[in-house]
Scaffold this motif. Structure first.
Motif, PDB file in Angstrom:
ATOM      1  N   VAL A 191       0.416  -1.138   0.137  1.00 41.20           N
ATOM      2  CA  VAL A 191      -0.036   0.390  -0.270  1.00 41.20           C
ATOM      3  C   VAL A 191       0.809   0.731   0.045  1.00 41.20           C
ATOM      4  N   ARG A 192       2.191   1.269   0.938  1.00 40.11           N
ATOM      5  CA  ARG A 192       2.668   2.325   0.722  1.00 40.11           C
ATOM      6  C   ARG A 192       3.778   2.367  -0.502  1.00 40.11           C
ATOM      7  N   THR A 193       3.972   1.641  -0.756  1.00 38.93           N
ATOM      8  CA  THR A 193       4.579   1.811  -2.537  1.00 38.93           C
ATOM      9  C   THR A 193       3.606   2.654  -3.517  1.00 38.93           C
ATOM     10  N   GLU A 194       2.160   1.884  -3.110  1.00 37.06           N
ATOM     11  CA  GLU A 194       1.108   1.902  -4.729  1.00 37.06           C
ATOM     12  C   GLU A 194       0.733   3.794  -4.255  1.00 37.06           C
ATOM     13  N   PHE A 195       0.863   3.736  -3.160  1.00 40.13           N
ATOM     14  CA  PHE A 195       0.102   4.686  -2.955  1.00 40.13           C
ATOM     15  C   PHE A 195       1.311   6.052  -2.728  1.00 40.13           C
ATOM     16  N   ARG A 196       2.939   5.954  -2.652  1.00 39.88           N
ATOM     17  CA  ARG A 196       3.753   7.015  -3.325  1.00 39.88           C
ATOM     18  C   ARG A 196       3.679   7.030  -4.493  1.00 39.88           C
ATOM     19  N   PRO A 221      -2.265  12.272   7.775  1.00 37.98           N
ATOM     20  CA  PRO A 221      -3.350  12.276   7.086  1.00 37.98           C
ATOM     21  C   PRO A 221      -3.050  11.090   6.031  1.00 37.98           C
ATOM     22  N   ASP A 222      -1.892  10.936   5.592  1.00 37.23           N
ATOM     23  CA  ASP A 222      -1.162  10.303   4.933  1.00 37.23           C
ATOM     24  C   ASP A 222      -1.132   8.615   4.557  1.00 37.23           C
ATOM     25  N   GLU A 223      -0.582   8.966   6.100  1.00 39.12           N
ATOM     26  CA  GLU A 223      -0.889   7.501   7.487  1.00 39.12           C
ATOM     27  C   GLU A 223      -2.168   7.026   7.198  1.00 39.12           C
ATOM     28  N   GLU A 224      -2.792   7.762   7.303  1.00 40.77           N
ATOM     29  CA  GLU A 224      -4.837   7.978   7.422  1.00 40.77           C
ATOM     30  C   GLU A 224      -5.008   6.772   6.437  1.00 40.77           C
TER      31      GLU A 224
END
Ligand SMILES: C[S@@+](CC[C@H](N)C(=O)[O-])C[C@H]1O[C@@H](n2cnc3c(N)ncnc32)[C@H](O)[C@@H]1O
Length: 614
Positions: A28-33, A143-146
């Motif tokens: 999820v982190r990779t996709e979000f970045r 907010p990003d982490e949320e």
């Protein structure tokens, strides 16, 4: 299965859930970045194509500088060794040149950003002082982490069938091990990750495998808990009864609990038979006042549907002393049945006022809060209004006929109008003689949004307001409107506006000496200020009448249905303001003292800086 193997199985499940969560987190982190940088590139290219000169500059603080501890106060010599590298880019995104510039390091522990950072005369310390008492929230989930956590939760639950309880456990474990701040899914009906997410407009991230969001059971109050339901519902609305905004951001203070006390059951003050004294004329709905004494003692209500009983029971908890004739209309029952049922439910003893139900926090009484307690508004009931020597207003939870409420006027003649004398507009609920409800009364100008046309044009001091027609004395020119500021915001804005020598802040503190005694302390917004710098109407252009002008206007603070508002009227003492004349008002000595002091301080600061440099 032995106890040991059960434990082992649980441990095994936790371990595999943990691995799964870590894997999902990474994905999820990779996709979000990727989504974020694509989004940022899109924004940047639109800026380049718009040809904005700012878009060709970027600021970067070299990494080694970030390690240096911030100096405790203003460090003019940059001893902490912080530098800012300014990179110039061409329109293709290639660096043309770079220069390193020293930066001042402030111990900006609380302030989100510093206005006028390049201006050595800006009173930094004074500005930072106004943030004292605030602090960062340590466990804040950004907010990003949320967004990331919400998606992790969604995948764990929908794609892998992990239960909400297990998700909570595994998120906690994962968060603790990897030092990621996290929220549990549900902490109360108003906190936790799911609630926080439901309060935001989530960015439109395009997740590769998007499904509908998870539906976790939310808890609602018990359907039989009337007060639980009311108290959950009232938080959706503004506590100011004149306001119709849901989730209002203007009247709601940070201290919601105090400003909107929860509704609690009321104790009845009258025995059922005493209600007879409240009836002037029998109603036409089998009025209880016409019942014979025998019938009054008959408490058999066998025919009454259960639903009617339930409704009446609920209303009696909120308004136990409402007249049966009125209750009968609301509950669609006969008045006699209402009376008999009330007698059954509440008994027929004379009630004494109950002990104090509301404990008020005296230290927090600076903000206006309506009173909410059982019984009359007196010293024995911990009545906030009584303690503050002010009148009860519309937002208070006492009865309409409470003696502390302003009774309204019963006059159609303006000099005799009690409301005008008390600097109040007529109340549509109370002032019947002047027909304030239908706005026929002339003392309802602010409620009607009345104003005079004002021409705005160049004047001696920047822009000014000019009469577009002849104005009679005592005419309402308009209401001074703008952003409603709390004390803290006011202090911050004041420092900034004084520094710029352009000040649009108008306080509610002042009250005319002849005003009703309630005026100085009461009012939903007592102690607040109005700032018209960014939002307002033409009254924000009225300059100060210094030196004394023949056409000074007056500012009157008026109560309108429990709220203080600022009216600007032509002076009673003057015959007429002629068309084309500049409309001015007196800002008061204090205004200029503050501004001049600031100007003097600024000059001194410049001089000191210049001497130090030399
Ligand atoms: C509420 S604003 C009035 C509108 C302002 N003239 C404008 O152009 O937007 C108040 C500011 O106007 C200026 N001002 C108003 N009356 C003044 C006066 N008598 N002498 C000097 N400056 C005045 C000051 O800068 C003051 O902070």
């Amino acid at each position: 299965m032995s106890v040991e193997s059960e434990d082992e199985a649980a441990e095994h499940e936790t371990r595999s859930n943990l691995e799964l969560t870590r894997q999902i987190y990474d994905d999820v982190r990779t996709e979000f970045r990727a989504w974020k940088s694509a989004h940022a590139r899109m924004k940047l290219s639109s800026l380049y194509s718009a040809g904005s000169p700012e878009s060709t500059k970027k600021f970067r603080i070299p990494e080694h500088c970030l390690d240096s501890p911030p100096s405790p106060a203003l460090d003019t010599n940059c001893e902490a060794g912080a530098w800012m590298q300014v990179l110039n880019y061409d329109s293709n995104g290639t660096i043309i040149d770079s220069t390193a510039q020293p930066i001042h390091v402030y111990n900006v522990k609380y302030a989100a950003f510093l206005p006028f950072p390049e201006d050595p005369n800006f009173p930094v310390d004074l500005y930072l002082d106004s943030f004292e008492g605030l602090q960062w929230i340590d466990d804040l989930v950004g907010p990003d982490e949320e967004v990331i956590q919400f998606e992790v939760v969604r995948r764990l639950h929908i794609d892998h069938g992990v239960s909400p309880e297990d998700i909570d456990g595994v998120l906690r474990l994962c968060g603790d091990q990897e030092h990621i701040p996290h929220l549990s899914l549900r902490e109360s009906h108003e906190s936790g990750l799911l609630w926080a997410v439901s309060q935001r407009d989530l960015p439109d991230v395009i997740w590769p495998r998007r499904h509908s969001p998870p539906h976790f059971a939310r808890s609602f109050p018990d359907p039989k808990d009337d007060f639980g339901i009311i108290n959950k519902g009232i938080r959706k609305f503004c506590p100011n009864l004149n306001c119709i905004q849901d989730n209002c951001g203007v009247h709601v203070s940070y201290d919601w609990e105090l400003q909107t006390p929860p509704f609690r059951p009321k104790e009845p003050l009258y025995a059922s038979t005493q209600l007879l004294a409240l009836v002037d004329d029998p109603c036409e709905n089998e009025c209880f006042s016409l019942l014979s004494e025998d019938a009054m003692d008959d408490d058999s209500l066998d025919d009454l549907p259960v639903s009617h009983r339930t409704v009446l029971n609920s209303i009696l908890k909120v308004e136990p002393d409402m007249r049966p004739c009125e209750l009968a209309v609301i509950c669609e029952m006969t008045c006699s049945n209402v009376f008999l049922l009330r007698k059954q439910v509440l008994g027929d003893d004379v009630k004494t006022p109950p002990p104090n139900l509301t404990k008020t926090k005296k230290s927090k009484l600076k903000l206006y809060a309506p009173c909410a307690h059982s019984g009359p508004c007196s010293s024995t009931q911990a009545c906030l209004c009584f303690e503050m020597h002010r009148r009860c207003e519309r937002n208070c939870q006492c009865d309409d006929n409470c003696v502390r409420r302003f009774p309204g006027c019963n006059s159609t003649l303006s000099p005799k109008c009690k409301c005008r004398k008390a600097f109040r507009e007529c109340d549509p609920e109370k002032c019947t003689a002047c027909n304030a409800r239908h706005l026929e009364c002339t003392n309802t100008g602010l409620q009607q949004g009345a104003s005079q046309h004002i021409a705005v044009r160049e004047s001696k001091y920047g822009l000014g307001a000019f009469a577009a027609k002849n104005l009679e004395k005592g005419t309402l020119i308009g209401e001074y409107v703008g952003e409603l500021l709390r004390t803290l915001q006011f202090e911050q804005r004041h420092v900034i506006q004084k520094h710029g020598h352009l000040n649009y802040v108008h306080g509610f503190f002042v009250c005319l000496p002849t005003a009703d005694s309630a005026c100085s302390a009461s009012g939903q917004n007592g102690g607040d200020t109005i700032d018209a710098q960014w939002l307002g109407n033409p009254t924000r252009f009225l300059n100060d009448s210094k030196p004394r002008s023949q056409i000074a206007k007056q500012v009157v603070h008026i109560f309108v249905n429990g709220e203080k508002r600022i009216a600007i009227t032509t002076s009673e003492g003057l015959e007429q303001s002629v068309r084309g004349a500049e409309l001015t008002l007196s800002y008061g000595e204090q205004y200029w003292e503050g501004m001049l002091l600031q100007a003097k301080d600024d000059k001194n600061a410049t001089r000191t800086k210049a001497t130090t440099k030399r």
